[in-house]
Design an enzyme around this catalytic site. Structure first.
Site, PDB file in Angstrom:
ATOM      1  CD  GLU A  35      -2.819   1.493   2.536  1.00  0.00           C
ATOM      2  OE1 GLU A  35      -2.969   2.568   2.828  1.00  0.00           O
ATOM      3  OE2 GLU A  35      -3.246   0.366   3.137  1.00  0.00           O
ATOM      4  CB  SER A  78      -2.287  -9.529   7.547  1.00  0.00           C
ATOM      5  OG  SER A  78      -3.541  -8.465   8.005  1.00  0.00           O
ATOM      6  CB  SER A 128      -6.918  -9.875   4.768  1.00  0.00           C
ATOM      7  OG  SER A 128      -5.899 -10.012   5.516  1.00  0.00           O
TER       8      SER A 128
END
Length: 315
Positions: A126, A226, A270
């Site tokens: 990201e 994550s 997620s």
């Protein structure tokens, strides 16, 4: 042993949308469907999609011509978009709309020649995608900071023409401290009315704080890569509660719960609920009872699908 479940937990709207884009592309166009980077950071989800014909790659040079490519929920840089367009690849964009919002902010700062500071974790996809929205040819620059120490060391060209944005999956508490440090060092810095951390990240962090306060051990279901799942584990630990990040029930060790009367379970944005259910089943096999859902903030947000997948899936 009693089980308590954080609420909310697990899939957020952006993750739901990203996974559904891959699923519908497979249904409509058939395999193979290429996905740049893991569509979401969860091993179970990625392996399931791979078994159905999704091919995960890290760069577009691994993608043949004349195929369909999906960009992951984390977003991509403008350079990646331009490469895909230059090759004439058919692209479906699974970037979370809340990440896209940050991209739009960065692009505007770039056009205005305003320097930008991104609060985020180096190397996270990201962050790479968000940094890649800034066009330095207009005379500005974008900088990455992770903590207050980075802020103290940062050298900018024009401290009176600055703005900040944040990665969407950070710790709210940590980010607040970094923003305070930025405002102290650069009093004229601009930024969003509130940080860019998404609603789902905020809700899950609030929920895990409540959970950690009521439990002797906290389990966070999520993959090691994550970001938001790691932040949940860290928050529980900061409250003095032992916490473990697990992909699923197979990662648990019976000894973790020898002194535990109350076991808390949450899941990163997620991580699918089926993994949480597997953890509950294993704990019950070890003697745990019940699975109490704590009160939490309701989530009713949904994001629309790309029009072509929306229409063609109904044919």
């Amino acid at each position: 042993m009693q089980i308590k479940l954080a609420n909310p937990r697990g899939f957020c709207a952006g993750v739901d949308r990203a996974i559904e884009i891959v699923n519908r592309a497979l249904e409509v166009f058939g395999p193979p469907i290429y996905v740049r980077h893991e569509v979401v950071h969860n091993k179970f989800v990625v392996e399931d999609l791979r078994s159905r014909g999704a091919i995960f790659v890290e760069e577009l040079d691994q993608v043949p011509d004349d195929v369909i490519v999906i960009f992951s929920a984390h977003g991509v840089s403008q350079a990646v978009r331009q490469e895909a367009a230059g090759r004439g690849l058919k692209v479906f964009d699974a970037t979370c709309p809340l990440v896209t919002k940050v991209h739009i902010e960065v692009a505007k700062y770039s056009r205005d020649g305003r320097e930008c500071i991104l609060i985020g974790h180096e190397g996270h996809p990201e962050v790479e995608g968000t940094m890649g929205q800034y066009d330095a040819s207009n005379g500005g620059a974008i900088y990455l900071v992770e903590d207050e120490e980075d802020v103290a060391r940062l050298q900018v060209r024009d401290p009176d023409n600055l703005a900040f944005v944040t990665q969407t999956t950070l710790s709210m508490d940590d980010t607040s401290r970094v923003i305070d440090a930025l405002r102290t060092r650069f009093p004229n810095i601009g930024g969003p009315r509130k940080d860019d951390i998404c609603y789902a990240t905020q809700n899950r962090q609030d929920a895990v704080k409540q959970l950690a306060g009521e439990c002797d051990v906290v389990l966070v279901v999520g993959s090691p890569n994550s970001s938001n799942s790691n932040r949940l584990r860290e928050l529980a630990e900061r409250m003095g509660t032992p916490a473990y990040l697990i992909d699923g029930a197979e990662d648990m060790q019976r000894g973790w719960f020898d002194q535990a009367a109350r076991i808390g379970i949450t899941a990163g944005a997620s991580a699918p609920e089926v993994l949480v259910r597997g953890v509950i089943d294993q704990l019950k096999a070890w003697g745990a009872t019940g699975a109490e859902e704590l009160d939490g903030r309701p989530e009713n947000i949904t994001f629309s699908m790309p029009k072509e997948l929306r229409v063609r899936s109904l044919i």
